[in-house]
Design a protein around this motif. Structure first.
Motif, PDB file in Angstrom:
ATOM      1  N   UNK A  24      63.877 -10.977   3.052  1.00 50.38           N
ATOM      2  CA  UNK A  24      64.523 -11.081   1.745  1.00 50.38           C
ATOM      3  C   UNK A  24      66.001 -11.428   1.894  1.00 50.38           C
ATOM      4  N   UNK A  25      66.705 -10.675   2.752  1.00 50.25           N
ATOM      5  CA  UNK A  25      68.132 -10.929   2.917  1.00 50.25           C
ATOM      6  C   UNK A  25      68.378 -12.280   3.578  1.00 50.25           C
ATOM      7  N   UNK A  39      72.346 -11.521  13.156  1.00 48.87           N
ATOM      8  CA  UNK A  39      72.253 -10.707  14.360  1.00 48.87           C
ATOM      9  C   UNK A  39      71.545  -9.384  14.095  1.00 48.87           C
ATOM     10  N   UNK A  40      70.629  -9.062  14.971  1.00 46.89           N
ATOM     11  CA  UNK A  40      69.882  -7.805  14.941  1.00 46.89           C
ATOM     12  C   UNK A  40      69.468  -7.367  13.530  1.00 46.89           C
ATOM     13  N   UNK A  41      68.732  -8.208  12.821  1.00 45.20           N
ATOM     14  CA  UNK A  41      68.256  -7.797  11.492  1.00 45.20           C
ATOM     15  C   UNK A  41      67.205  -6.697  11.568  1.00 45.20           C
ATOM     16  N   UNK A  42      66.440  -6.661  12.660  1.00 43.78           N
ATOM     17  CA  UNK A  42      65.393  -5.654  12.867  1.00 43.78           C
ATOM     18  C   UNK A  42      65.814  -4.707  13.981  1.00 43.78           C
ATOM     19  N   UNK A  43      65.104  -3.582  14.066  1.00 43.67           N
ATOM     20  CA  UNK A  43      65.316  -2.709  15.207  1.00 43.67           C
ATOM     21  C   UNK A  43      64.978  -3.461  16.493  1.00 43.67           C
ATOM     22  N   UNK A  44      65.776  -3.226  17.501  1.00 47.21           N
ATOM     23  CA  UNK A  44      65.629  -3.999  18.736  1.00 47.21           C
ATOM     24  C   UNK A  44      64.277  -3.819  19.408  1.00 47.21           C
ATOM     25  N   UNK A 100      63.995  -3.418   7.744  1.00 44.11           N
ATOM     26  CA  UNK A 100      62.636  -3.655   8.215  1.00 44.11           C
ATOM     27  C   UNK A 100      62.309  -5.136   8.008  1.00 44.11           C
ATOM     28  N   UNK A 101      61.096  -5.542   8.343  1.00 42.93           N
ATOM     29  CA  UNK A 101      60.762  -6.967   8.306  1.00 42.93           C
ATOM     30  C   UNK A 101      60.880  -7.541   6.904  1.00 42.93           C
TER      31      UNK A 101
END
Length: 377
Positions: free
Chosen positions: A215-216, A229-234, A209-210
């Motif tokens: 954090x990461x 790449x694609x850290x959140x849902x698209x 999630x955001x």
């Protein structure tokens, strides 16, 4: 640049779902691949010319057979009914005719993927008919050399895989993350130690999630990453992507799960995604993805095709990237896959982090679908 306007008259469509067993499963943050599936398609025109395409089918695990049946019973017959039609309109015309069915069934993804694969096949046919490699058919000024990177590197043995791929000729690498902070850090330490200062990217496969992504992103900045790449849902709103971009220092890559021209237009206009990654076997085929690639480049962004499948789709993606131009990189999965490796042999040698494409017509493969399947197996 003008798009090729050649018409195709498709008189036959074939499709087959194939699976290759693998010893080591492919892990992502959302699922596991226990074999390597592929759906290969072949189209034939009224003069006997043929073209090959591939349809994305990695998930769900039963998806390959379903997509093959969609070709044979729905999209393939429709393609024949619509003929003749310009090769650059295959995906758009098919999806326009299938729009109501997609609403009624809710199967937007499978239908888009099937139409994308047929679009690839029609382009291969047209390029073969013209006697040109696909990249030259799409852009007569294009170079047959593209940058590449080693992808699909998981947490099991990242240093060993990276060292092997470095020896094979790769100079850029992408690691899968999203398995917990401790595991991800251990993987990053290992792969950075193996590749030194070479380019490194990470892919979270929509796993956070955001707050988790921020954090990461902050914690991983010290690893000198080219993109996250694609850290959140698209499907998260652009406001969340903007908040992420402002809160962490790593460039964002996305696009493999965007599904409409309007989505790509909004993504490009936002300038939040430094790297755009449509998958030609998943949405748009060559016509849709080349349009996105050119729009992204015009906006100062970098086009890097997403791809994780068999050999036909990888060859098509390589030619697409060559036609698009720019500094983008071709994604080459490092996990064993005979449905890929047996088909690309000799057609895209890798050296110094770059792939050189064959000058053979189309994507470079000859023979009919039965022969291709036998060769892949």
């Amino acid at each position: 640049m003008a798009y090729p306007s050649d018409e195709v008259v498709i008189t036959a469509v074939r499709a087959v779902a194939v699976r290759a067993p693998i010893e080591t499963h492919v892990r992502t943050s959302f699922g596991i691949m226990r074999d390597r599936p592929a759906v290969f398609v072949e189209v034939e025109d009224d003069s006997g010319n043929r073209g090959l395409g591939e349809i994305w089918c990695n998930f769900p695990s039963v998806g390959a057979e379903h997509r093959a049946r969609l070709v044979l019973e729905t999209a393939g017959p429709l393609l024949q009914q619509l003929s003749p039609l310009p090769v650059g309109e295959v995906f758009a015309r098919l999806m326009d005719k299938l729009h109501v069915l997609a609403i009624q069934s809710g199967e937007w993804g499978p239908l888009r993927q099937v139409c994308a694969g047929l679009d690839i096949a029609c382009h291969d046919l047209a390029a073969r008919r013209a006697g040109l490699p696909l990249y030259a058919y799409l852009d007569g000024q294009a170079s047959g050399s593209v940058g590449a990177y080693a992808s699909g590197i998981g947490p099991e043995a990242p240093a060993e895989v990276a060292a092997r791929e470095l020896a094979r000729g790769h100079e850029s690498f992408k690691l899968k993350v999203g398995f917990g902070m401790e595991t991800d850090r251990r993987s990053l330490d290992a792969i950075r130690g193996a590749i030194g200062d070479r380019r490194l990217m990470i892919d979270a496969n929509q796993g956070w999630n955001l707050d988790q992504a921020i954090l990461h992103g902050r914690h991983f900045a010290d690893y000198r990453l080219d993109w996250l790449e694609e850290p959140l849902r698209a499907d998260r709103p652009l406001e969340e992507w903007r908040a992420l971009s402002e809160a962490m220092p790593i460039a964002i890559a996305a696009g493999e799960n965007m599904n409409a021209p309007a989505e790509f237009e909004a993504a490009i206009a936002s300038r939040l995604f430094r790297f755009l990654q449509p998958d030609a076997a998943k949405w748009g085929g060559l016509s849709g993805c080349l349009a996105v690639a050119r729009a992204a480049r015009a906006a100062g962004l970098t086009y890097c095709p997403h791809y994780l499948g068999g050999g036909i789709g990888l060859l098509a993606s390589a030619h697409l990237l060559a036609a698009a131009g720019g500094e983008g990189l071709l994604e080459i999965d490092t996990n064993p896959n005979p449905l890929r490796d047996n088909l690309i042999a000799g057609l895209m040698p890798l050296s110094g982090g770059r792939v050189t494409l064959s000058e053979r017509p189309g994507i470079g493969l000859s023979g009919d679908l039965d022969g291709i399947v036998a060769r892949a197996a």
